[in-house]
Design a protein around this motif. Sequence first.
Motif, PDB file in Angstrom:
ATOM      1  N   UNK A 298      38.056  25.856  45.094  1.00 20.98           N
ATOM      2  CA  UNK A 298      38.301  25.514  46.522  1.00 20.98           C
ATOM      3  C   UNK A 298      39.039  27.180  46.266  1.00 20.98           C
ATOM      4  N   UNK A 299      40.748  27.474  45.618  1.00 20.03           N
ATOM      5  CA  UNK A 299      40.502  28.775  45.789  1.00 20.03           C
ATOM      6  C   UNK A 299      40.138  29.577  45.203  1.00 20.03           C
ATOM      7  N   UNK A 300      38.427  30.468  44.362  1.00 24.83           N
ATOM      8  CA  UNK A 300      38.013  31.090  44.229  1.00 24.83           C
ATOM      9  C   UNK A 300      37.058  31.399  45.209  1.00 24.83           C
ATOM     10  N   UNK A 301      37.248  30.234  45.973  1.00 22.94           N
ATOM     11  CA  UNK A 301      36.607  30.345  47.548  1.00 22.94           C
ATOM     12  C   UNK A 301      37.461  31.146  48.591  1.00 22.94           C
ATOM     13  N   UNK A 302      38.886  30.525  47.890  1.00 19.87           N
ATOM     14  CA  UNK A 302      39.180  31.220  49.755  1.00 19.87           C
ATOM     15  C   UNK A 302      39.867  33.159  49.333  1.00 19.87           C
ATOM     16  N   UNK A 303      39.659  33.119  47.686  1.00 19.03           N
ATOM     17  CA  UNK A 303      39.562  34.744  47.342  1.00 19.03           C
ATOM     18  C   UNK A 303      38.190  35.365  47.703  1.00 19.03           C
ATOM     19  N   UNK A 304      37.244  34.846  47.867  1.00 18.09           N
ATOM     20  CA  UNK A 304      36.138  35.659  48.143  1.00 18.09           C
ATOM     21  C   UNK A 304      36.326  35.914  49.344  1.00 18.09           C
ATOM     22  N   UNK A 305      36.732  34.989  50.506  1.00 20.54           N
ATOM     23  CA  UNK A 305      36.434  34.876  51.463  1.00 20.54           C
ATOM     24  C   UNK A 305      37.775  36.276  51.879  1.00 20.54           C
ATOM     25  N   UNK A 306      38.626  36.082  51.592  1.00 17.80           N
ATOM     26  CA  UNK A 306      39.386  37.296  51.500  1.00 17.80           C
ATOM     27  C   UNK A 306      39.014  38.197  51.419  1.00 17.80           C
ATOM     28  N   UNK A 307      38.910  38.969  50.483  1.00 18.30           N
ATOM     29  CA  UNK A 307      38.408  40.042  50.131  1.00 18.30           C
ATOM     30  C   UNK A 307      37.310  40.472  50.751  1.00 18.30           C
ATOM     31  N   UNK A 308      36.285  39.898  50.793  1.00 15.07           N
ATOM     32  CA  UNK A 308      35.317  40.393  51.783  1.00 15.07           C
ATOM     33  C   UNK A 308      35.686  40.806  53.459  1.00 15.07           C
ATOM     34  N   UNK A 309      36.496  40.570  53.578  1.00 13.12           N
ATOM     35  CA  UNK A 309      36.991  40.818  55.486  1.00 13.12           C
ATOM     36  C   UNK A 309      37.343  42.774  55.256  1.00 13.12           C
ATOM     37  N   UNK A 310      38.120  43.508  54.526  1.00  4.52           N
ATOM     38  CA  UNK A 310      37.801  44.254  54.531  1.00  4.52           C
ATOM     39  C   UNK A 310      36.633  45.393  53.902  1.00  4.52           C
ATOM     40  N   UNK A 311      36.056  44.231  53.043  1.00  2.64           N
ATOM     41  CA  UNK A 311      34.815  44.750  52.819  1.00  2.64           C
ATOM     42  C   UNK A 311      33.479  45.067  53.399  1.00  2.64           C
ATOM     43  N   UNK A 312      33.524  43.676  55.125  1.00  6.59           N
ATOM     44  CA  UNK A 312      33.027  43.625  55.877  1.00  6.59           C
ATOM     45  C   UNK A 312      33.145  44.987  56.689  1.00  6.59           C
ATOM     46  N   UNK A 313      34.004  45.717  56.883  1.00  6.74           N
ATOM     47  CA  UNK A 313      34.150  46.665  58.155  1.00  6.74           C
ATOM     48  C   UNK A 313      33.757  48.367  57.049  1.00  6.74           C
ATOM     49  N   UNK A 314      33.958  47.951  56.059  1.00 10.18           N
ATOM     50  CA  UNK A 314      33.517  49.184  55.005  1.00 10.18           C
ATOM     51  C   UNK A 314      31.912  49.172  54.713  1.00 10.18           C
ATOM     52  N   UNK A 315      31.121  47.578  55.046  1.00 12.19           N
ATOM     53  CA  UNK A 315      29.706  47.868  55.439  1.00 12.19           C
ATOM     54  C   UNK A 315      29.222  48.193  56.911  1.00 12.19           C
ATOM     55  N   UNK A 316      30.408  47.680  57.392  1.00 13.18           N
ATOM     56  CA  UNK A 316      29.386  48.324  58.802  1.00 13.18           C
ATOM     57  C   UNK A 316      29.086  50.290  59.401  1.00 13.18           C
TER      58      UNK A 316
END
Length: 454
Positions: A298-316
């Motif tokens: 669950x913690x690893x999933x939470x880390x992944x979610x947090x990592x993908x937030x700023x990555x999403x902006x760059x991807x767009x």
Amino acid sequence: MMSETTYLLLITISSIVLLLVLVMRLKIHAFVALLLASTFVGLAAGMPFMELIESLQEGMGNILGFIAIVVGLGAILGKLLEVSGGAEILAQHIIGAFGERRTHWALMLTGFIVSIPVFLDVGFIILVPIVYALAKRSGRSLLHFAIPLLAGMAVTHSFIPPTPGPVAVAEILNAPLGWMIGLGIVVGLPAAALAGPVFGKYISRKIMVGPPDFVEFSEEKVLSSRSDFLMILFIIILPLFLILIATSLDMVVGLGELSGENYWVSLFQFLGHPFAALTIATLVAAYFLGIRKGYNASQLLEFSDKALTPAGLIILITGAGGMYKQILVDSGAGEALAQLFITYNVAPLFMAYILAVIIRIIQGSATVAMITSAGMMAPIIVELQISDPMKALICLAIAAGATILSHVNDSGFWLVKKYLGLTEKETLQSWTVMETIISVTAFIFILMVSLVVK
């Protein structure tokens, strides 16, 4: 009467002006601004409405099919390195290996390695307490240690995949990541050395500054075994190594020395594809830096979610850059640019660098400067039929140009000012000059490498 080529060139120039106005004056997000600039080019060039929509969709889809996976995996890998304390462990061991007199060189190397999977701003915030401790213990200016660390990070952030900027530019220009990594190291390390330890030693004598008042100083150190250090180093280098092997095999197959049908060749080409290489590295990191460190699923999933937030902006934003490139190609504006290059014999390396410099200085964001410049250069590269190594050098020229002269319109300027407790003038004298040294030095080395790489 104005020729069609001249008209298309004016449209392209106008689209850049429009982009800058939207981002700087109207404060519109770069993703929306690039979308509007792309639409403007298509409509002004007389593209049919539905053909314009299809080009926008194609441009976005072609880029996102690659960039979303690479940037997403890279972000998760970086987050695992962050939460596990891996950055501090790397710094601790590298500084110990170099010795106290060469600590500034150790910090440059630390920044260079850490910034491969970790975003520059995050990596700097993680490691700046080490800079505070070294400055307090030695009595030297904070800049003696901070500038080398920042230089190492800035070079990797701009030149070496899988950080988002160079990955985005490489995909837009269709440059193999293996060439980007190899040549990025060749031109990046000398730039980091000159802008980091060499310039840092000089500027620290001119500006004496200690840890800021808001810092609560602590002598605590991260304790770790040598095996932890080697594992973290292995995880960071693993995807780069696999990608470089695949690129080397592609070259050997191209020369006819090996058959592309050979099982082992195919296997290592698969393992060295950025998708596979980063997936392998992320899984290894999830186990050794996550599960073995006591984190649950669950913690690893939470880390992944947090990592993908700023990555999403760059991807767009990168996807919008793909739209801009596709519209330039489909509208004929890119071909007009290419004809201009051919007519006046303009070297693509120089044009790539100058474009990125202009856009960077005016609007501040290195990412926007890199993606916009890559979008303009992509149709030119197609027309000129440039080799893979030269494509990588053009990508690096764009990265070098987008690094120059960070000042008050760049968020990095204010991050450094805050964490180092500098005035605006001192930040210009240190951080801004450091970024400019990186840009100019790297471009000089790019030109030198271009003499032997065809």
